[in-house]
Design a protein around this motif. Structure first.
Motif, mmCIF file in Angstrom:
data_model
loop_
_atom_site.group_PDB
_atom_site.id
_atom_site.type_symbol
_atom_site.label_atom_id
_atom_site.label_comp_id
_atom_site.label_asym_id
_atom_site.label_seq_id
_atom_site.Cartn_x
_atom_site.Cartn_y
_atom_site.Cartn_z
ATOM 1 N N LEU A 114 43.064 33.864 10.455
ATOM 2 C CA LEU A 114 43.040 35.285 10.643
ATOM 3 C C LEU A 114 44.504 35.646 11.056
ATOM 4 O O LEU A 114 45.088 36.673 10.424
ATOM 5 C CB LEU A 114 42.017 35.702 11.552
ATOM 6 N N ASP A 150 45.491 29.844 12.978
ATOM 7 C CA ASP A 150 44.369 30.454 12.692
ATOM 8 C C ASP A 150 44.659 31.249 11.328
ATOM 9 O O ASP A 150 45.461 32.048 11.445
ATOM 10 C CB ASP A 150 43.947 31.356 13.644
ATOM 11 N N ASN A 153 30.879 41.289 14.589
ATOM 12 C CA ASN A 153 30.300 42.515 15.108
ATOM 13 C C ASN A 153 28.772 42.481 14.212
ATOM 14 O O ASN A 153 28.576 41.868 13.293
ATOM 15 C CB ASN A 153 31.032 43.495 14.512
ATOM 16 N N ARG A 174 35.579 43.143 8.240
ATOM 17 C CA ARG A 174 35.696 42.336 9.802
ATOM 18 C C ARG A 174 37.075 43.238 10.354
ATOM 19 O O ARG A 174 38.043 43.493 9.846
ATOM 20 C CB ARG A 174 36.177 41.073 9.599
ATOM 21 N N ARG A 233 38.951 37.511 22.429
ATOM 22 C CA ARG A 233 40.242 38.074 22.496
ATOM 23 C C ARG A 233 41.205 37.264 22.843
ATOM 24 O O ARG A 233 41.208 36.187 23.264
ATOM 25 C CB ARG A 233 40.167 39.082 23.685
ATOM 26 N N MET A 234 42.789 37.581 22.515
ATOM 27 C CA MET A 234 43.620 36.881 22.963
ATOM 28 C C MET A 234 44.805 37.761 23.333
ATOM 29 O O MET A 234 44.640 39.056 22.821
ATOM 30 C CB MET A 234 44.435 36.007 21.961
ATOM 31 N N GLY A 246 41.733 41.657 19.698
ATOM 32 C CA GLY A 246 40.283 40.715 19.816
ATOM 33 C C GLY A 246 39.027 41.775 19.187
ATOM 34 O O GLY A 246 39.549 42.788 18.509
ATOM 35 N N ALA A 247 37.979 41.454 19.522
ATOM 36 C CA ALA A 247 36.665 42.227 18.930
ATOM 37 C C ALA A 247 36.796 43.606 19.418
ATOM 38 O O ALA A 247 36.960 43.657 20.852
ATOM 39 C CB ALA A 247 35.708 41.526 19.457
#
Ligand SMILES: Nc1ncnc2c1ncn2[C@@H]1O[C@H](COP(=O)(O)OP(=O)(O)OP(=O)(O)O)[C@@H](O)[C@H]1O
Length: 779
Positions: free
Chosen positions: A358, A356, A533, A467, A417-418, A436-437
């Protein structure tokens, strides 16, 4: 299924339009219109051959897409016989597949032993590697799908995807059990949806059909008129019947249905030159009707590769100073640095780190390096076959020599999330790191560890369009790796300690702003549907001018009913948020739902989160259409909510386009009238359109070509119907005198004039910009 040329030919010739033409030709031939009939027969043969060729090309393309993965050799484990090699088409559900290494998957299978890394680009359009983990061994009797909730996809290997790396567990090779084969697989489902698309209620086709019925009715009137005239003049019944039938055939030009598709063929060729590929050409006409386009944010409107801006660690439940990446200093060692280095699903493939974007950026920011577990680390007492990370030469000093990542609970858009379970070299216990968020992560942390000013701190960054990702940690008291291997996700993701925030820049792609401007000028609505968000989404929408300067944004927040409190909706101007939630707020309860007066102007835009959307959908369904008319921002939307929103827009008679790049957009891309996936993969079944150029410039191209196709089809259709009516009137007048048009007159009109109009339609359908027009969809 391979459809042969002969079958296509058979189906084509049986098409009602060709049957009608055969009837017409027989009639003309019986009247001695030899030259004219021969010319029409030649044209019909050319037209049939071309359509058969075109259909066959489409079918071969689709067939190859399906068949590629069906011809592989696989190894299966057979009871009492051991391992056996067989052709993949012989697989049946329940077989145990052995995955030796790189391979294409010929079926849907559930991983039961070992883990592997796959690319699902063919299904999702997203070509980043995805880690698949084995189905946990649990004692309960609940079906595995319901047991692992949305997470179950992390254990399923889908047909058509490529395994790029396998990691056997200690107990033998990587094994998976076949779940579905052929058309019952997820890929088969997608292919089926291409072959048999959802019937789309397209006004052009409905109106065209109605008009053809009207023409047929005129023909019937003409038929009786001819009968009357010829009988009045005492012509023989046989000739009278022939003349009457002739008038009937004059009204409906046989090339009419074909005229509706002429524009599509040219448009598809032009789209291909712009690297926009289409697996469902009938949708091109529909693109011309699009009046609302939904955009995903990250990777579509904004850059995929985010730039790191800074970290905000916490200590004693308070946010600390920001560590800025711009300073060039290495990230100082601490729990947040350890979390950033270990909480990701990156893999090492041929010596390069992949995964990923990110995760990649975040890991690069720590300046740590990744290695596959080798003998050295195993001497530290670390278990084998796991990824090892250790400080790189540029990393700041750390007391930790290496960390092994033992288990991953991968990221999914719906979970936001992870988490990973890791072990520090030399320690005998384990650590859980989660990212995560921020809003989601805070729910899994012990409340006393989340700083009191968390919402304000988060807003400080999201309002600037950053972000933000949050991190958390907890120590696991277990001593044995086997205990860790059987841990359930819910156990791992609970009672965590909040560690801090990672802030990333979310830059707009340079094409986004001009494209959105062009769409606005053409009176096409633009909407953002993102998993990010809400405040970040609002800022990005303002920066990109999706929400033009001077407009006001109204935050719609809906709350679930609780005990004796009914569900409610609150409206708040975003500009007033700083004044505190109590002020400038209007509460609307069930039975009293209405859109605030101020929101009725078009310079108001509603913004809401996925949670509020869900509550409004369930408890304020009659209010939803009113909100959607001015709804521009939908944030924290799960993949399911994204496609539900598209469906709701369609119910309001919008022709909806959706442009997205990730696996979380797949449902919405399929649901929209025109789904455009930004993907490097040309051959993907993720959406009807795929743009290889990863920015939203493809949207106006597609709308333009759709309009061009629509305008040319409509122009040719209008010309032909007008021509049919003129011919009916002309022939009727001549019938009065018992006369007919000559053979060469028909030849000139039908072949020379009509054919030219159809063939040259591509020149009058080329447009260079989308303009604000209302397409003539009704007669
Ligand atoms: N690899 C990741 N690990 C942990 N959390 C992530 C990861 N990627 C994204 N997130 C968090 O989950 C949220 C939802 O992600 P999702 O991929 O659904 O949408 P998005 O990428 O933010 O936006 P968009 O829908 O516009 O592509 C993100 O906003 C982010 O906070």
């Amino acid at each position: 299924m391979q459809v042969t040329h002969m079958l296509f030919l058979y189906l084509q010739v049986l098409n009602p339009f060709y049957v009608f033409q055969a009837f017409t030709l027989t009639l003309w031939l019986s009247q001695g219109y030899i030259e004219y009939s021969v010319a029409i027969i030649i044209l019909s043969i050319i037209s049939i051959v071309l359509s058969v060729y075109d259909l066959r090309q489409q079918s071969v393309k689709l067939h190859n897409l399906v068949e590629d993965h069906n011809k592989v050799q696989v190894t299966v484990m057979v009871k009492d016989k051991g391992l056996q090699k067989l052709e993949s088409h012989l697989l049946v559900p329940g077989d145990t597949l052995i995955l030796p290494g790189k391979t294409s998957l010929p079926c849907d299978a559930i991983l039961i032993d070992g883990s592997c890394v796959v690319t699902e680009g063919m299904l999702t359009g997203e070509s980043i590697p995805v880690t698949k983990t084995p189905l946990p061994h649990t004692e309960n009797t609940v079906a595995w799908k319901s047991h692992s909730l949305e997470d179950y996809r992390k254990h399923v290997l889908f047909c058509g995807t490529e395994v790029i790396q396998v990691k056997p567990s200690g107990q033998g090779p990587v094994r998976a059990v076949v779940l579905q084969t052929g058309y019952n697989t997820a890929k088969g489902d997608l292919v089926r949806s291409i072959l048999y698309p959802r019937p789309l209620n397209f006004k052009l086709y409905n109106d065209a059909f109605k008009f053809i019925v009207f023409l047929a009715f005129l023909g019937i009137v003409g038929f009786f008129y001819a009968l009357g005239v010829y009988m009045y003049h005492g012509v023989s019944p046989r000739d009278t019947a022939t003349m009457a039938l002739l008038l009937l055939t004059v009204t409906v030009p046989p090339v009419l249905p074909a005229a509706l598709t002429t524009g599509i063929v040219y448009a598809q060729k032009r789209l291909k030159k712009k690297k926009i590929f289409c697996i469902s050409p009938q949708r091109i006409n529909m693109c011309g009707q699009i009046n609302l386009v939904c955009f995903d944010k990250t990777g579509t409107l904004t850059e995929d590769g985010l730039d790191l801006w800074g970290t905000v660690p916490t200590a004693d439940n308070c946010f600390q100073e920001v560590n800025s990446f711009a300073s060039g200093k290495a990230l100082p060692w601490g729990p947040l640095c350890a979390a950033m280095a270990s909480c990701h699903s990156l893999i090492l493939l041929n010596g390069t780190i992949q995964g990923d974007p990110l995760d990649l950026k975040m890991f690069e920011g720590t300046a740590w390096i990744m290695e596959d577990c080798d003998a050295d680390y195993c001497t530290f007492g670390m278990p084998g076959s796991h990824i090892i990370i250790k400080p790189g030469p540029k990393a700041s000093w750390s007391p930790v020599e290496a960390i092994a990542i033992l288990r991953q609970f991968p990221f999914s858009s719906s979970l936001q999330r992870m988490s990973v379970v890791a072990q520090v070299a030399g320690e005998d216990h384990f650590h859980v790191y989660m990212k995560g968020a921020p809003e989601m992560l805070a729910k899994f942390c012990k409340s006393e560890t989340v700083p009191k000013n968390f919402p304000q701190e988060l807003r400080k960054y999201t309002i600037q369009g950053f972000r933000v990702i949050a991190f958390a940690h907890k120590g696991l008291k277990m001593k044995k790796l086997s205990e860790v291997e059987n841990l359930a996700r819910e156990k791992v993701e609970s009672d965590l300690t909040f560690l801090g925030l990672l802030i990333m820049e979310n830059r707009l792609k340079k094409e986004s702003k001009p494209v959105l401007k062009e769409l606005h000028e053409a009176c096409i609505r633009t909407v953002m549907i993102t998993g990010d968000n809400l405040q970040t989404a609002i800022t990005v929408a303002k920066n990109s001018e999706m929400i033009p300067g001077g407009s006001q944004v109204i935050l719609v927040e809906a709350n679930e009913p609780e005990d004796f409190v009914p569900a409610s909706v609150t409206w708040q101007l975003v500009e007033n948020q700083e004044n505190g939630p109590e002020k400038n707020e209007t509460c609307v309860n069930i039975g009293n739902s209405s859109v605030p007066d101020g929101a009725r102007g078009s310079c108001y835009h509603f913004a809401m989160s996925g949670k509020s959307y869900q509550v409004i959908f369930q408890h304020f369904n009659s209010l939803l259409p009113k909100i959607l008319l001015n709804g521009t921002i939908f944030a924290r939307m799960s993949p399911g909510q994204k496609s539900s929103l598209i469906e709701e827009f369609q119910k309001l008679n919008y022709y909806v386009g959706m442009c997205g790049d990730g696996a979380n957009d797949c449902g919405a891309l399929k649901m929209a009238h025109a789904g455009i996936s930004l993907s490097e993969q040309e051959a993907s079944v993720a959406s009807p359109f795929t743009s290889k150029i990863a920015n939203i410039a493809c949207v106006p191209h597609l709308i333009r070509e759709g309009r061009a196709a629509l305008v040319s089809s409509f122009g040719v259709f209008k010309y032909l119907t007008m021509y049919g009516i003129i011919q009916l009137i002309g022939t009727s007048l001549l019938y009065w005198q018992l006369q007919l048009f000559g053979n060469y007159q028909y030849l000139m009109q039908d072949v020379a004039i009509t054919l030219m109009v159809c063939l040259t339609s591509k020149y009058f359908s080329k447009v260079n910009s989308i303009i604000c027009i209302y397409l003539p969809m009704t007669f």
